[in-house]
Design a protein around this motif. Structure first.
Motif, PDB file in Angstrom:
ATOM      1  N   HIS A  74       4.634  58.269  17.127  1.00  0.00           N
ATOM      2  CA  HIS A  74       5.097  57.142  16.310  1.00  0.00           C
ATOM      3  C   HIS A  74       6.401  56.623  16.902  1.00  0.00           C
ATOM      4  O   HIS A  74       7.070  57.343  17.636  1.00  0.00           O
ATOM      5  CB  HIS A  74       5.282  57.568  14.841  1.00  0.00           C
ATOM      6  CG  HIS A  74       6.277  58.671  14.675  1.00  0.00           C
ATOM      7  ND1 HIS A  74       5.962  59.992  14.880  1.00  0.00           N
ATOM      8  CD2 HIS A  74       7.608  58.645  14.375  1.00  0.00           C
ATOM      9  CE1 HIS A  74       7.043  60.735  14.690  1.00  0.00           C
ATOM     10  NE2 HIS A  74       8.059  59.941  14.393  1.00  0.00           N
ATOM     11  N   HIS A 277       7.571  46.413  15.209  1.00  0.00           N
ATOM     12  CA  HIS A 277       6.274  46.875  14.734  1.00  0.00           C
ATOM     13  C   HIS A 277       5.123  46.198  15.484  1.00  0.00           C
ATOM     14  O   HIS A 277       4.107  46.833  15.765  1.00  0.00           O
ATOM     15  CB  HIS A 277       6.149  46.660  13.226  1.00  0.00           C
ATOM     16  CG  HIS A 277       5.063  47.498  12.621  1.00  0.00           C
ATOM     17  ND1 HIS A 277       5.019  48.853  12.773  1.00  0.00           N
ATOM     18  CD2 HIS A 277       3.951  47.175  11.909  1.00  0.00           C
ATOM     19  CE1 HIS A 277       3.938  49.340  12.173  1.00  0.00           C
ATOM     20  NE2 HIS A 277       3.271  48.335  11.639  1.00  0.00           N
ATOM     21  N   ARG A 278       5.317  44.921  15.816  1.00  0.00           N
ATOM     22  CA  ARG A 278       4.312  44.241  16.658  1.00  0.00           C
ATOM     23  C   ARG A 278       4.190  44.949  18.008  1.00  0.00           C
ATOM     24  O   ARG A 278       3.091  45.172  18.513  1.00  0.00           O
ATOM     25  CB  ARG A 278       4.710  42.780  16.896  1.00  0.00           C
ATOM     26  CG  ARG A 278       4.244  41.815  15.818  1.00  0.00           C
ATOM     27  CD  ARG A 278       4.316  40.358  16.315  1.00  0.00           C
ATOM     28  NE  ARG A 278       5.633  39.998  16.850  1.00  0.00           N
ATOM     29  CZ  ARG A 278       6.631  39.544  16.106  1.00  0.00           C
ATOM     30  NH1 ARG A 278       6.490  39.401  14.793  1.00  0.00           N
ATOM     31  NH2 ARG A 278       7.785  39.224  16.668  1.00  0.00           N
ATOM     32  N   TRP A 280       4.883  48.091  18.743  1.00  0.00           N
ATOM     33  CA  TRP A 280       4.216  49.389  18.609  1.00  0.00           C
ATOM     34  C   TRP A 280       2.713  49.196  18.387  1.00  0.00           C
ATOM     35  O   TRP A 280       1.888  49.817  19.044  1.00  0.00           O
ATOM     36  CB  TRP A 280       4.814  50.192  17.455  1.00  0.00           C
ATOM     37  CG  TRP A 280       3.987  51.407  17.088  1.00  0.00           C
ATOM     38  CD1 TRP A 280       3.259  51.588  15.952  1.00  0.00           C
ATOM     39  CD2 TRP A 280       3.781  52.582  17.883  1.00  0.00           C
ATOM     40  NE1 TRP A 280       2.620  52.800  15.980  1.00  0.00           N
ATOM     41  CE2 TRP A 280       2.920  53.440  17.158  1.00  0.00           C
ATOM     42  CE3 TRP A 280       4.238  52.998  19.145  1.00  0.00           C
ATOM     43  CZ2 TRP A 280       2.495  54.680  17.637  1.00  0.00           C
ATOM     44  CZ3 TRP A 280       3.823  54.240  19.629  1.00  0.00           C
ATOM     45  CH2 TRP A 280       2.969  55.066  18.882  1.00  0.00           C
ATOM     46  N   THR A 281       2.367  48.291  17.471  1.00  0.00           N
ATOM     47  CA  THR A 281       0.963  48.100  17.103  1.00  0.00           C
ATOM     48  C   THR A 281       0.137  47.617  18.293  1.00  0.00           C
ATOM     49  O   THR A 281      -1.017  47.999  18.454  1.00  0.00           O
ATOM     50  CB  THR A 281       0.874  47.104  15.933  1.00  0.00           C
ATOM     51  OG1 THR A 281       1.655  47.631  14.842  1.00  0.00           O
ATOM     52  CG2 THR A 281      -0.554  46.915  15.446  1.00  0.00           C
ATOM     53  N   SER A 282       0.746  46.799  19.134  1.00  0.00           N
ATOM     54  CA  SER A 282      -0.007  46.281  20.298  1.00  0.00           C
ATOM     55  C   SER A 282       0.233  47.147  21.537  1.00  0.00           C
ATOM     56  O   SER A 282      -0.227  46.793  22.627  1.00  0.00           O
ATOM     57  CB  SER A 282       0.349  44.819  20.559  1.00  0.00           C
ATOM     58  OG  SER A 282       1.748  44.684  20.728  1.00  0.00           O
ATOM     59  N   ASP A 298      -0.449  54.736  12.833  1.00  0.00           N
ATOM     60  CA  ASP A 298      -0.412  53.286  12.673  1.00  0.00           C
ATOM     61  C   ASP A 298      -0.407  52.954  11.190  1.00  0.00           C
ATOM     62  O   ASP A 298      -1.127  53.574  10.405  1.00  0.00           O
ATOM     63  CB  ASP A 298      -1.615  52.638  13.354  1.00  0.00           C
ATOM     64  CG  ASP A 298      -1.416  52.517  14.857  1.00  0.00           C
ATOM     65  OD1 ASP A 298      -0.472  51.809  15.263  1.00  0.00           O
ATOM     66  OD2 ASP A 298      -2.174  53.153  15.615  1.00  0.00           O
ATOM     67  N   GLY A 301       1.674  46.111   8.543  1.00  0.00           N
ATOM     68  CA  GLY A 301       2.978  45.526   8.784  1.00  0.00           C
ATOM     69  C   GLY A 301       3.912  45.613   7.597  1.00  0.00           C
ATOM     70  O   GLY A 301       3.502  46.000   6.504  1.00  0.00           O
TER      71      GLY A 301
END
Ligand code: MN
Length: 308
Positions: A74, A277-278, A280-282, A298, A301
């Motif tokens: 994470h 966060h974008r 990390w998520t992508s 995950d 948002g």
């Protein structure tokens, strides 16, 4: 370790609007990190930070069994994680390539800066008892390089009567920790077998979180699940015990930068958190996913952003 936090508990509070208290006994909240129940002393609505310390989880003691446990990969930004194990063992892996077990008496200190990802796996069967704390980084370093330190040896200050203090970060008396410190703060583990007068820094505020047993802090009782906040202006802290006890003390100059926390991010604005966060998520290179037997974490948002 790490875990989601609700934004309602972590909206920024300017220094001038924070309550001034001499001594306050606070309740820790119940939360879960993965499947593990924890007591969360920070952040709270009435007390977001103690010095730059902005997160304090106390987990166990529990019999963690032999199954897979821990926290999968994470991300973090803008903070240092302080992992302090009383029983058991964790394996830290991060996006810098660090791979470091942490055992009782040793310190893992990870600096997130502009971005890092890590996993902390429980690698030993049986009892697990630990604390995980976060330190908010100041403006000067919070967008800097990520880093990781392991300290196998930490200075110990004898307090008399069989009591002692292990200095994780900062200084108490003549005992200085070599751990990185970006602000003026301290973190110590105190083993109490007698009443002690602990030297204090008048410019610091303090939090004392019992991990085992019960103690009196300046005459007020704190035991597991309750912790003591002490405002600035002291040159010593009186701790009283009837039975052996153990506590972690955190302190520092009150942090004057209003921070915004959501999930595993410490920032100043919603935009910064949404952008992290974008990323990390992508799975952008900002947060390389470290190897782990556990799946990356995950979550959706932040509450202020449209769902992606
Ligand atoms: Mn973490």
């Amino acid at each position: 370790m790490s875990g989601p936090i609700a934004s309602v508990d972590a909206e920024p509070v300017p220094l001038a609007d924070r309550p001034v208290r001499d001594l306050e006994i606070m309740e820790s909240r119940s939360a879960n990190v993965g499947t593990m129940p924890v007591r969360r002393s920070l952040p709270q609505r009435g007390r977001r930070t103690v010095g730059p310390w902005c997160f304090f989880d106390h987990a166990g003691p529990v019999d963690a069994g032999t199954g897979e446990a821990g926290v999968g990969p994470h991300p973090h930004i803008g903070l240092q994680t302080v992992t302090w194990v009383l029983a058991g063992e964790l394996l830290h892996r991060d996006s810098l390539g660090s791979e470091q077990p942490v055992r009782p008496g040793e310190l893992n200190l990870m600096t997130a800066g502009r971005g890092i990802a890590h996993a902390e796996e429980h690698t030993k069967a049986g009892r697990l008892h630990l604390a995980q704390l976060w330190v908010a980084q100041p403006e000067a370093t919070r967008n800097g390089d990520p880093a990781f330190e392991h300290h196998a040896e930490l200075p110990v200050l004898e307090l008399g009567g069989g009591s002692d203090a292990t200095v994780l970060v900062g200084r108490v008396g003549d005992a200085h920790s070599a751990a990185r410190r970006d602000t003026d703060h301290v973190g110590i583990d105190i083993v109490l077998r007698s009443n002690v007068e602990l030297p204090a820094e008048p410019s610091f505020e303090y939090g004392i979180v019992p991990l085992e047993g019960r103690l009196e802090v300046e005459g007020q009782v704190a035991a597991t699940g309750r912790w003591a906040y002490l405002g600035p202006g002291r040159d010593e802290i009186r701790l009283r015990v009837a039975e052996p006890a153990r506590a972690v003390l955190v302190g520092g100059v009150p942090f004057d930068e209003p921070i915004l926390m959501w999930w595993n991010y410490v920032a100043r604005t919603r935009e910064e958190i949404s952008a992290a966060h974008r990323d990390w998520t992508s799975r952008t290179p900002r947060f390389a996913v470290p190897p782990s037997s556990l799946a990356p974490m995950d979550v959706g948002g932040p509450p202020w952003a449209p769902t992606v």
